[in-house]
Scaffold this motif. Structure first.
Motif, PDB file in Angstrom:
ATOM      1  N   UNK A 159       0.834  -1.207   0.000  1.00 16.93           N
ATOM      2  CA  UNK A 159       0.000   0.000   0.000  1.00 16.93           C
ATOM      3  C   UNK A 159       0.867   1.254   0.000  1.00 16.93           C
ATOM      4  N   UNK A 160       1.960   1.209   0.750  1.00 15.70           N
ATOM      5  CA  UNK A 160       2.881   2.347   0.769  1.00 15.70           C
ATOM      6  C   UNK A 160       3.575   2.515  -0.582  1.00 15.70           C
ATOM      7  N   UNK A 161       3.977   1.413  -1.188  1.00 13.23           N
ATOM      8  CA  UNK A 161       4.643   1.465  -2.490  1.00 13.23           C
ATOM      9  C   UNK A 161       3.719   2.041  -3.554  1.00 13.23           C
ATOM     10  N   UNK A 162       2.436   1.705  -3.456  1.00 11.63           N
ATOM     11  CA  UNK A 162       1.443   2.211  -4.398  1.00 11.63           C
ATOM     12  C   UNK A 162       1.036   3.652  -4.102  1.00 11.63           C
ATOM     13  N   UNK A 257      -0.775   6.867 -13.028  1.00 13.99           N
ATOM     14  CA  UNK A 257      -1.099   5.937 -11.957  1.00 13.99           C
ATOM     15  C   UNK A 257       0.051   4.984 -11.679  1.00 13.99           C
ATOM     16  N   UNK A 258      -0.060   4.267 -10.568  1.00  9.65           N
ATOM     17  CA  UNK A 258       0.995   3.343 -10.120  1.00  9.65           C
ATOM     18  C   UNK A 258       0.459   1.918 -10.111  1.00  9.65           C
ATOM     19  N   UNK A 259       1.141   1.038 -10.830  1.00  4.57           N
ATOM     20  CA  UNK A 259       0.823  -0.392 -10.833  1.00  4.57           C
ATOM     21  C   UNK A 259       1.877  -1.087  -9.982  1.00  4.57           C
ATOM     22  N   UNK A 260       1.451  -1.695  -8.882  1.00  3.79           N
ATOM     23  CA  UNK A 260       2.389  -2.330  -7.951  1.00  3.79           C
ATOM     24  C   UNK A 260       2.224  -3.838  -8.002  1.00  3.79           C
TER      25      UNK A 260
END
Length: 343
Positions: A159-162, A257-260
């Motif tokens: 969640x933090x990485x995203x 956006x961020x894809x983790x």
């Protein structure tokens, strides 16, 4: 004591009788294990999927790295006053001797060993771990829930990485325990969460019971139909380990956006990089959490015990571990917790 071990580099695990560790390194502690969770990693090891070849040097090795217990004995460099302390432990152990460790950069230790992978783990009555890896548990925290600490730190790190923020809408791919924990952590921040799975009725039901409403089973509807009205997503967190789902869901990620990626994949994923470039999107990997985050996760578990206890679908004695492995493999289990002290 009874232990569940990986004995050879082939499919399968075995119960064996082994001795309780006698000699402890100066800063090691012997922990009497109360509860230990079955992880996706344990399933991969049991199936002997690629990526765990380094274990051969440690075999036979006791599995299990998600656990909670009580310190029973201490190495000579430690005070006996910590005996009786309730603890969990970070499973990644460092050598303290390589150049990276000597520089204080333990995250890049070249001789890192995983508890339950490169050294004996917690699917046994006792486990020996470095005290420096231990985190104290509050007396109020149930041991079964405390055994969820390690996987929940993985969820918190994802969640933090995203970079999940309040008010965002995020998509979680995969309703296994890591996906469930990610959904819970993201919701706690204030995000709106959509979770997709495939033929995952029991695990989606567990999320429904935990208060989630946007739950999609792609066995009943195709991804495009299911996501079209919900997209674009501020972030997508992949926790299924299915390469095809990366390319299938990237089109629903918003610009910038961020894809983790959290799932462990058996083969490479094909990605339309031109689209990623033009959409200014980021693809990130997320793995273990830093030590500094563990106590915060323990506090979260303590404050949310009824919710987290709901996600423990099976509680079994160690002797029934293979039943738990099968339930996890069949995707009818959210989390299987083994209790070491039960017959």
């Amino acid at each position: 004591m009874l232990a569940l071990q990986k004995v050879r580099p082939a499919k399968g695990v075995e119960f064996r009788e082994i001795g309780v560790p006698e000699a402890l390194a100066p800063r090691d502690v012997l922990v009497r294990v109360h509860s230990a969770g079955i992880c996706g990693t344990d399933l991969h090891i049991a199936e002997w999927t690629p990526g765990y070849e380094s274990m051969e040097r440690a075999m036979p090795v006791t599995l299990g790295h998600e656990f909670a217990g009580t310190i029973e004995r201490v190495g000579e460099a430690l005070s006996e006053t910590i005996i009786g302390t309730r603890v969990t432990a970070r499973p990644s152990t460092t050598c303290g001797r390589c150049d990276a460790c000597l520089r204080g950069d333990e995250d890049n230790c070249t001789a890192r060993k995983g508890i339950g992978i490169g050294r004996n783990g917690a699917f046994a009555g006792f486990v020996c771990v470095p005290y420096d890896n231990c985190h104290t548990l509050p007396d109020s925290l149930d041991m079964d829930v405390a055994a969820l600490t390690e996987p929940m730190t993985v969820c918190a790190e994802a969640v933090a990485t995203a970079e999940v923020q309040p008010g965002q809408t995020i998509l979680v791919i995969g309703p296994g325990f890591i996906g469930q924990g990610i959904a819970i952590m993201a919701r706690a921040i204030g995000a709106k969460v959509v979770v997709i799975g495939r033929d995952d009725g029991p695990r989606l039901d567990a999320l429904r019971a935990a208060g989630f409403e946007q739950l999609i089973d792609t066995a009943k509807t195709d991804i495009a139909s299911a996501l079209a009205d919900l997209a674009p997503f501020d972030a997508i967190i992949e926790a299924a380990g299915v390469p095809a789902l990366v390319s299938a869901t990237l089109p629903y990620l918003k610009k910038r956006g961020i894809f983790t990626v959290v799932g462990i994949h058996p083969r490479p994923a094909e990605i339309d990089l031109t689209s990623v470039v033009r959409m200014h999107q980021q693809i990130r990997g997320s793995y273990r959490a830093p030590a500094a985050d563990w106590d915060g996760v323990i506090a979260f578990l303590d404050a949310n015990q009824p919710l987290m206890r709901q996600l423990i679908s099976h509680t079994l004695p160690l002797s029934d571990a293979l039943t738990g492995f099968q339930a996890a493999q069949d995707r009818v289990a959210s989390k299987v917790v083994l209790r070491m002290g039960e017959p």
